[in-house]
Design a protein around this motif. Sequence first.
Motif, PDB file in Angstrom:
ATOM      1  N   GLU A 281     -16.846   4.367  -9.874  1.00  0.00           N
ATOM      2  CA  GLU A 281     -15.390   4.276  -9.790  1.00  0.00           C
ATOM      3  C   GLU A 281     -14.827   3.582 -11.011  1.00  0.00           C
ATOM      4  OE1 GLU A 281     -12.436   5.461  -9.041  1.00  0.00           O
ATOM      5  OE2 GLU A 281     -13.000   5.455  -6.916  1.00  0.00           O
TER       6      GLU A 281
ATOM      7  N   ILE B 176     -10.305   0.945  -9.822  1.00  0.00           N
ATOM      8  CA  ILE B 176     -10.003   0.557  -8.455  1.00  0.00           C
ATOM      9  C   ILE B 176     -11.312   0.413  -7.689  1.00  0.00           C
ATOM     10  CG2 ILE B 176      -9.769   2.962  -7.679  1.00  0.00           C
ATOM     11  CD1 ILE B 176      -7.603   2.072  -5.779  1.00  0.00           C
TER      12      ILE B 176
ATOM     13  N   GLN C 207     -13.555  -1.656  -0.043  1.00  0.00           N
ATOM     14  CA  GLN C 207     -12.264  -2.342  -0.046  1.00  0.00           C
ATOM     15  C   GLN C 207     -12.070  -3.200   1.197  1.00  0.00           C
ATOM     16  OE1 GLN C 207      -9.191   0.623  -0.427  1.00  0.00           O
ATOM     17  NE2 GLN C 207      -9.827   1.258  -2.493  1.00  0.00           N
TER      18      GLN C 207
ATOM     19  N   TYR D 140      -6.740  -5.244   0.498  1.00  0.00           N
ATOM     20  CA  TYR D 140      -6.759  -4.535  -0.778  1.00  0.00           C
ATOM     21  C   TYR D 140      -6.320  -3.089  -0.559  1.00  0.00           C
ATOM     22  CZ  TYR D 140      -8.739  -2.923  -5.293  1.00  0.00           C
ATOM     23  OH  TYR D 140      -8.933  -2.383  -6.541  1.00  0.00           O
TER      24      TYR D 140
ATOM     25  N   ILE E  51      -2.932  -1.035  -2.056  1.00  0.00           N
ATOM     26  CA  ILE E  51      -2.985   0.237  -2.788  1.00  0.00           C
ATOM     27  C   ILE E  51      -2.038   1.255  -2.161  1.00  0.00           C
ATOM     28  CG2 ILE E  51      -4.443   2.240  -3.286  1.00  0.00           C
ATOM     29  CD1 ILE E  51      -5.047  -0.034  -5.132  1.00  0.00           C
TER      30      ILE E  51
ATOM     31  N   CYS F 124     -12.427  -1.964 -12.731  1.00  0.00           N
ATOM     32  CA  CYS F 124     -12.227  -2.155 -11.292  1.00  0.00           C
ATOM     33  C   CYS F 124     -12.068  -3.634 -10.960  1.00  0.00           C
ATOM     34  CB  CYS F 124     -13.412  -1.599 -10.500  1.00  0.00           C
ATOM     35  SG  CYS F 124     -13.719   0.164 -10.700  1.00  0.00           S
TER      36      CYS F 124
ATOM     37  N   ARG G 173      -8.563  -5.318 -12.842  1.00  0.00           N
ATOM     38  CA  ARG G 173      -7.240  -4.903 -12.371  1.00  0.00           C
ATOM     39  C   ARG G 173      -6.875  -5.697 -11.121  1.00  0.00           C
ATOM     40  NH1 ARG G 173      -5.883   1.092  -9.892  1.00  0.00           N
ATOM     41  NH2 ARG G 173      -3.646   0.818  -9.546  1.00  0.00           N
TER      42      ARG G 173
ATOM     43  N   VAL H 220      -5.045  -6.343  -7.867  1.00  0.00           N
ATOM     44  CA  VAL H 220      -4.390  -5.551  -6.828  1.00  0.00           C
ATOM     45  C   VAL H 220      -3.990  -6.472  -5.676  1.00  0.00           C
ATOM     46  CG1 VAL H 220      -4.728  -3.768  -5.068  1.00  0.00           C
ATOM     47  CG2 VAL H 220      -5.608  -3.416  -7.381  1.00  0.00           C
TER      48      VAL H 220
END
Length: 275
Positions: free
Chosen positions: A106, A109, A115, A119, A123, A168, A171, A173
Amino acid sequence: MNRKELEPEKSPGAAFGQRLRSMRDERGWTQDELAERMGYSGTHISAVETGRRSPTPHFAQSVDKAFGTGDQFEREGRAVRNTGLLEGFPEYVPHEKRAAEIRLFELGIIPGLLQTPEYAAAITTGAVKRGAITEQQAEERLTLLAGRRAALERTPAPLVFVVLDESCLKRIVGGHQVMRAQLTKLLEFAELPTTVLQVAPYELGERRAFDLPVHLLTLTDRTNLAYAESAQRGHLVRETTSVVSMLTAYHQLQAEALSQAASVAVIEDLRKGTP
């Protein structure tokens, strides 16, 4: 004859398949007999009925013509396509739930299977705010994701190999608190006896084997499948030569990526630096 039990409440695609089977049964037609009237194969009819394929506009129109139902199936087909799920993904999920081995790569993300709920919610909330999906479609995504994560807890558990591009992890989030919990989740995942987690650092440059997310499955009969995504759609690949090529590239990526111990150290450092 074995008939797969349908679950129309699962998704618009499943509801379409149930209605298609019910109408066919009412007329006493086999899948092949309906297929002949529509200009499709019996295998295609079976795949739509069981939710393994989505009905295209032409397919839905052909159903209406065969049954004489006006535009009912055409309208239901639009509902199926108006979904928060990428085209091709619903076909992939049932295979993932019974895979003996799962390999993921990936970018940008954290993969859905890893996840945290917070999280994942961040998204989908972002997608709703951008107008990319509706709130109902966001809920559909989250429900499906919860089911996919639960499937990993089956016995025996699948072997899961994950390579994360460094992007991943970098970033942010959902804010720092959500991200800190997500990094903790990754560390817990890496401790499981049936998992391998690696980071592909930016320094790999052109040696990184993939430029798009990739899912590779090995089923219990040792059949290999691949699922790849672009921004517009996903595609399930069954052709042996194509899948073997992707498996080879994945193994090359694993060899180039950081070891699990080094990857865990990177994630721990990032978590310590998260407020």
